[in-house]
Motif scaffolding. Structure first.
Motif, PDB file in Angstrom:
ATOM      1  N   GLN A 286      43.097  61.599  42.601  1.00 18.02           N
ATOM      2  CA  GLN A 286      41.901  61.084  42.000  1.00 18.02           C
ATOM      3  C   GLN A 286      41.296  61.820  40.900  1.00 18.02           C
ATOM      4  OE1 GLN A 286      38.049  61.952  45.010  1.00 18.02           O
ATOM      5  NE2 GLN A 286      39.565  60.622  46.239  1.00 18.02           N
ATOM      6  N   TYR A 287      41.803  62.997  40.226  1.00 14.25           N
ATOM      7  CA  TYR A 287      41.582  63.412  39.071  1.00 14.25           C
ATOM      8  C   TYR A 287      42.347  63.307  38.644  1.00 14.25           C
ATOM      9  CZ  TYR A 287      37.311  66.283  40.539  1.00 14.25           C
ATOM     10  OH  TYR A 287      36.036  66.869  41.428  1.00 14.25           O
ATOM     11  N   ALA A 288      43.620  63.337  38.561  1.00 14.18           N
ATOM     12  CA  ALA A 288      45.249  62.549  37.661  1.00 14.18           C
ATOM     13  C   ALA A 288      44.444  61.206  37.135  1.00 14.18           C
ATOM     14  CB  ALA A 288      45.972  62.275  38.070  1.00 14.18           C
ATOM     15  N   ARG A 289      43.619  60.712  38.177  1.00 12.72           N
ATOM     16  CA  ARG A 289      43.438  59.497  37.575  1.00 12.72           C
ATOM     17  C   ARG A 289      42.739  59.087  35.813  1.00 12.72           C
ATOM     18  NH1 ARG A 289      44.603  57.175  43.375  1.00 12.72           N
ATOM     19  NH2 ARG A 289      42.505  57.825  43.351  1.00 12.72           N
ATOM     20  N   ARG A 290      41.447  60.147  36.065  1.00 16.29           N
ATOM     21  CA  ARG A 290      40.485  59.921  35.652  1.00 16.29           C
ATOM     22  C   ARG A 290      41.242  60.879  34.593  1.00 16.29           C
ATOM     23  NH1 ARG A 290      35.784  63.869  38.812  1.00 16.29           N
ATOM     24  NH2 ARG A 290      35.657  61.946  40.703  1.00 16.29           N
ATOM     25  N   LYS A 304      51.146  59.757  23.913  1.00 16.36           N
ATOM     26  CA  LYS A 304      50.594  59.052  25.072  1.00 16.36           C
ATOM     27  C   LYS A 304      51.212  58.801  25.838  1.00 16.36           C
ATOM     28  CE  LYS A 304      47.398  55.846  26.486  1.00 16.36           C
ATOM     29  NZ  LYS A 304      46.088  54.708  26.111  1.00 16.36           N
ATOM     30  N   ALA A 305      52.485  57.904  25.963  1.00 10.19           N
ATOM     31  CA  ALA A 305      53.501  58.615  27.242  1.00 10.19           C
ATOM     32  C   ALA A 305      53.308  59.823  27.630  1.00 10.19           C
ATOM     33  CB  ALA A 305      54.804  58.070  26.265  1.00 10.19           C
ATOM     34  N   ALA A 306      54.108  60.537  27.293  1.00  9.04           N
ATOM     35  CA  ALA A 306      53.862  62.472  27.466  1.00  9.04           C
ATOM     36  C   ALA A 306      53.467  62.458  27.783  1.00  9.04           C
ATOM     37  CB  ALA A 306      54.100  63.006  26.307  1.00  9.04           C
ATOM     38  N   LEU A 307      51.456  62.584  27.199  1.00  9.35           N
ATOM     39  CA  LEU A 307      50.202  63.155  27.970  1.00  9.35           C
ATOM     40  C   LEU A 307      50.349  62.783  29.364  1.00  9.35           C
ATOM     41  CD1 LEU A 307      47.719  63.401  24.920  1.00  9.35           C
ATOM     42  CD2 LEU A 307      48.790  64.848  26.621  1.00  9.35           C
ATOM     43  N   THR A 308      51.158  61.016  29.939  1.00 11.64           N
ATOM     44  CA  THR A 308      50.905  60.669  30.590  1.00 11.64           C
ATOM     45  C   THR A 308      51.713  61.146  32.102  1.00 11.64           C
ATOM     46  OG1 THR A 308      49.623  58.293  30.201  1.00 11.64           O
ATOM     47  CG2 THR A 308      50.736  57.894  32.050  1.00 11.64           C
ATOM     48  N   GLU A 309      52.915  61.571  30.914  1.00 12.31           N
ATOM     49  CA  GLU A 309      54.413  61.826  32.027  1.00 12.31           C
ATOM     50  C   GLU A 309      53.345  63.610  32.696  1.00 12.31           C
ATOM     51  OE1 GLU A 309      57.714  63.900  30.920  1.00 12.31           O
ATOM     52  OE2 GLU A 309      58.173  61.597  30.334  1.00 12.31           O
ATOM     53  N   ALA A 310      52.609  63.956  31.838  1.00 17.45           N
ATOM     54  CA  ALA A 310      52.279  65.430  31.987  1.00 17.45           C
ATOM     55  C   ALA A 310      51.253  65.230  33.644  1.00 17.45           C
ATOM     56  CB  ALA A 310      51.473  66.197  30.916  1.00 17.45           C
ATOM     57  N   VAL A 311      50.814  63.973  33.342  1.00 21.01           N
ATOM     58  CA  VAL A 311      49.969  64.030  34.402  1.00 21.01           C
ATOM     59  C   VAL A 311      50.509  63.504  35.887  1.00 21.01           C
ATOM     60  CG1 VAL A 311      47.780  62.347  35.549  1.00 21.01           C
ATOM     61  CG2 VAL A 311      47.997  63.356  33.213  1.00 21.01           C
ATOM     62  N   GLU A 312      51.584  63.047  35.166  1.00 20.47           N
ATOM     63  CA  GLU A 312      52.536  62.040  37.016  1.00 20.47           C
ATOM     64  C   GLU A 312      53.372  63.608  37.759  1.00 20.47           C
ATOM     65  OE1 GLU A 312      54.384  58.736  34.552  1.00 20.47           O
ATOM     66  OE2 GLU A 312      52.874  57.852  35.414  1.00 20.47           O
ATOM     67  N   ALA A 314      52.226  66.602  37.234  1.00 13.78           N
ATOM     68  CA  ALA A 314      51.745  67.722  38.190  1.00 13.78           C
ATOM     69  C   ALA A 314      51.148  66.897  39.516  1.00 13.78           C
ATOM     70  CB  ALA A 314      49.931  67.832  37.300  1.00 13.78           C
ATOM     71  N   VAL A 315      50.563  66.388  39.247  1.00  9.77           N
ATOM     72  CA  VAL A 315      50.568  65.852  41.085  1.00  9.77           C
ATOM     73  C   VAL A 315      51.374  65.283  41.571  1.00  9.77           C
ATOM     74  CG1 VAL A 315      50.040  63.408  42.209  1.00  9.77           C
ATOM     75  CG2 VAL A 315      48.652  64.181  40.163  1.00  9.77           C
ATOM     76  N   ALA A 316      53.377  64.987  41.230  1.00 17.16           N
ATOM     77  CA  ALA A 316      54.493  64.214  41.550  1.00 17.16           C
ATOM     78  C   ALA A 316      54.810  66.218  42.084  1.00 17.16           C
ATOM     79  CB  ALA A 316      55.542  64.487  40.919  1.00 17.16           C
ATOM     80  N   ARG A 317      54.409  67.258  41.885  1.00 12.12           N
ATOM     81  CA  ARG A 317      55.180  68.247  42.438  1.00 12.12           C
ATOM     82  C   ARG A 317      54.903  68.514  43.927  1.00 12.12           C
ATOM     83  NH1 ARG A 317      51.861  72.858  40.181  1.00 12.12           N
ATOM     84  NH2 ARG A 317      50.488  71.767  40.529  1.00 12.12           N
ATOM     85  N   ALA A 318      54.295  67.688  44.464  1.00 10.51           N
ATOM     86  CA  ALA A 318      53.560  68.302  45.900  1.00 10.51           C
ATOM     87  C   ALA A 318      54.628  67.267  46.447  1.00 10.51           C
ATOM     88  CB  ALA A 318      52.107  67.588  46.165  1.00 10.51           C
ATOM     89  N   TYR A 319      55.493  66.562  45.982  1.00  6.99           N
ATOM     90  CA  TYR A 319      56.264  65.240  46.741  1.00  6.99           C
ATOM     91  C   TYR A 319      58.079  65.700  46.845  1.00  6.99           C
ATOM     92  CZ  TYR A 319      51.337  63.645  46.991  1.00  6.99           C
ATOM     93  OH  TYR A 319      50.454  63.287  47.411  1.00  6.99           O
TER      94      TYR A 319
END
Length: 319
Positions: A286-290, A304-312, A314-319
């Motif tokens: 949810q915070y990643a979407r924000r 912008k693509a790189a900053l989007t990738e940074a969010v992805e 951050a979340v993908a580390r758990a999977y």
């Protein structure tokens, strides 16, 4: 992201290497152990990518990104002393090798170097943003200390702690780029919101990983937060949802009376059965979407693509 900012990152690393030097040999030895210790440099990378997003042509952001990394490294050195940690990024912590006093003092040295770099930049606004973030981080760490082993810690206090101790520096790292680029208040607020929400998502994932990953994934010992009695969101949720026997277990565990390997295994079972870990990760998404929403005003670009990738990431580390 690294491809986009490789040249800028090389310039930042040169500043870091130069400014961690000292005639006192222990300082570069201890600082280098952590700074060269496999860290992702995520916070300075955010400063550089934010500057690229705004087509900033100058070089002021190099020293400021180095200052951000020094602030971060100083807090890690102090954190490991407070927590009595033995592992950081898959290596022995500096405090385990050189002792607590040396780690605290070298942390102080790096904070001081960060402030020298800010002053050299000459912008009072930048100085205000980064010095305020440094104060907020320290407040967050103290707040976390007072919440330790306090089973009554609620979700609001937890979020306040992680907004301070983690998200504040992410937010500041992003906000200083539009300041040096003179991009205006709207760009500052958008990038600050991006950084803050990314930082919260990053910490939520970190707190979930503490119960699900091995040392190779997280770079620290599994269950460190559990043994330290840290009231992170997975435990707050599991305690709220637990039966009375479960809640009694959590009370004993957080008090430091149930911290063996079998207790940790039982804790992980309770966290999974109560869906506390999966719900923590959903909260991170949810915070990643924000964070991604905050990038909406900016036109499409490699940055912008790189900053989007940074969010992805951050979340993908758990999977």
């Amino acid at each position: 992201m690294m491809n986009l900012i490789a040249q800028d990152m090389a310039a930042v690393n040169a500043v870091i290497l130069e400014r961690m030097q000292s005639e006192v040999a222990l300082i570069p030895a201890l600082a280098g152990h952590l700074i060269a210790g496999g860290g992702k440099r995520m916070r300075p990378m955010l400063t550089l990518a934010s500057a690229a997003l705004l087509d900033y042509p100058g070089s002021r952001h190099h020293k400021l990104a180095a200052a951000v990394e020094f602030i971060h490294t100083a807090t890690l050195l102090h954190d490991d002393v407070v927590d009595g940690s033995g592992m950081r990024r898959g290596k022995q912590t500096a405090n385990l090798i050189w002792g607590n006093p040396a780690s605290v003092l070298v942390g102080d040295f790096l904070f001081s170097r960060a402030f020298e770099l800010m002053v050299e930049d000459g912008s009072l606004k930048v100085l205000r943003i980064l010095s305020h973030a440094s104060a907020v981080i320290a407040e967050g760490e103290v707040d976390q200390l007072t919440a330790q082993r306090q089973i009554g810690t609620d979700e609001d206090k937890y979020l306040r702690i992680i907004q301070a101790k983690t998200a504040a520096l992410f937010a500041a790292a992003c906000r200083i780029a539009p300041v040096v680029a003179e991009a205006g208040e709207e760009a500052e607020e958008a990038l600050e919101a991006y950084g803050r929400n990314l930082g919260i998502a990053f910490q939520l994932v970190d707190d979930a990983i503490d119960y699900t990953s091995d040392e190779a994934t997280s770079g620290k010992d599994l269950g460190d937060d559990f043994r330290d009695g840290k009231m992170t969101l997975p435990i707050i949720l599991a305690y709220a949802r637990g039966s009375e026997p479960d809640r009694q277990f959590w009370r004993e565990a957080m008090a430091g009376d149930r911290v063996g390997d079998d207790d940790l295994a039982h804790a992980v079972r309770l966290l999974r059965s109560s869906e506390a870990i999966s719900d923590t990760l959903e909260r991170a998404r949810q915070y990643a979407r924000r964070a991604l929403d905050a990038l909406a005003p900016f036109p499409s670009s490699k940055a912008k693509a790189a900053l989007t990738e940074a969010v992805e990431f951050a979340v993908a580390r758990a999977y």
